[in-house]
Write an enzyme that holds these catalytic residues in place. Structure first.
Site: not given
Ligand code: UFG
Length: 341
Positions: A126, A151, A155
């Site tokens: 991302s 979150y 990544k």
């Protein structure tokens, strides 16, 4: 037919990628734990492509389940790993769920690649890894910044895990695609984004407001340092995004990689403000949106959009779907889901 495993294949990006893979001659095997999607998606994929993907209800963070499934489904050459928890806000509230699912999931996938001799991995990363970049547009060389949420941190950590892993496993190749903001739906209106409860993301909130499910869209802040004061993002059509995965798989199959782990920005290269996106939606659909400006949302980045030249050149991939079409597809999907004629 080359066999490819798509984890999280009934989710938003996974389902669209499955369709594009099948249409380009791959045999797709899906695993998904259905925690945030439904098995009906398999039927709808089949309606679009005329091919039923092999499906296993498997939680990739459960190694035994994953390995049992792969023992029954040999001959897989590549994996596209989407399966992960993805709600930024929830990750702040329940961080361990995110670390457990997203990190264990990846570790199990990498162990499976060794065990079952699977060569190629595409990992869903991302643009969140760049935080608020100092220079825009962001290139793949832009510095990685401390994550703003658990979150986002998963990544970053997962990119590092893959980096360490391929270093000592030269037979394994990986590409991490750093997505910007995926939006839209399949033109058939058979698959699309299906958020549970109140949508956190802009486009589903817009389409649900247009459908009358939500009364009013809140625009989170108009006092940013941008031309109209609202934040800027790079909204990438879901079909374009799906096709980037196929380009990445082909690059590995054709041994064109320059390094065993590569990173690509997957966006359009164009930044759009929230107000510009609302306007584009209204113009494309002819539906007037009820919206109001409210305060900023905590943790939001002011502006980010991609420099896509590396992906354009090296992957031979480019975003091509016009914004108007993306908006219409998102709206047609919402109408279908809501039973609006
Ligand atoms: N926005 C609104 N109102 C809403 C929802 C969003 O004004 O009801 C605005 C946000 O403030 C932001 C823009 O719309 O300016 C886009 O917001 P999204 O929530 O759709 O997307 P984000 O850019 O915040 O989040 C995306 C991905 C995440 C990822 C994150 C990284 O959805 O998975 O980028 O920054 F983690």
């Amino acid at each position: 037919m080359k066999k490819i495993l798509v984890t999280g294949g009934t989710g938003f990006i996974g389902s669209h990628t499955t369709v594009e893979l099948q249409q380009k001659g791959y045999q797709v095997v899906i695993v998904d734990n259905l925690s945030n999607s439904s098995a009906d998606v398999i039927d709808n994929i089949t309606k679009i492509t005329g091919q039923k993907p092999i499906f296993g209800k498997v939680d990739v963070s459960n190694k035994e389940q994953l390995f049992d499934f792969l023992k029954q489904n040999q001959g897989i050459e590549s994996i596209i790993h989407f399966a992960a928890s993805k709600a930024v806000g929830e990750s702040v509230q329940v961080p361990l769920k995110y670390y457990r699912n997203n990190i264990n999931g990846l570790i199990n996938i990498l162990e499976a690649m060794k065990e079952f001799k699977i060569s190629n991995l595409v990992f869903s990363s991302s643009c969140t890894v760049y935080g608020q970049p100092e220079k825009l547009p962001v290139t793949e060389q832009s510095p990685i910044q401390p994550a703003l949420s658990p979150y986002g941190n998963t990544k970053q950590i997962n990119e590092e895990i893959i980096r360490d892993f391929v270093k000592v496993n030269p037979e394994i190749h990986a590409i991490a695609l750093r997505y910007f903001n995926p939006v839209g739906a399949h033109p058939s209106s058979l698959i699309g984004e299906l958020p549970l409860g109140v949508p956190a993301n802009l486009i589903p909130y817009i389409t649900q407001t247009a459908a009358g499910i939500r009364e009013c869209l809140s625009v989170f802040g108009n006092d940013y340092d941008t031309p109209d004061g609202t934040p800027i993002r790079d909204y990438i059509d879901i079909i374009d995004l799906a096709n980037a995965h196929i380009a990445a798989i082909k690059r590995m199959e054709d041994n064109k990689q320059k390094q065993s782990l590569e990173f690509f920005n997957i966006g359009t290269g164009n930044g759009l403000s929230v107000l510009e996106l609302i306007k584009a939606f209204e113009e494309a659909t002819g539906v007037k949106l009820n919206y109001k400006i409210v305060g900023r949302r905590e943790g939001d980045i002011e502006k980010v959009w991609a420099d896509t030249s590396f992906a354009n050149k090296e992957l031979g991939w480019k975003a091509v779907v016009p914004l108007k079409e993306t908006m219409l597809n998102a709206w047609n999907w919402q109408k279908k889901v809501s039973g609006i004629k």
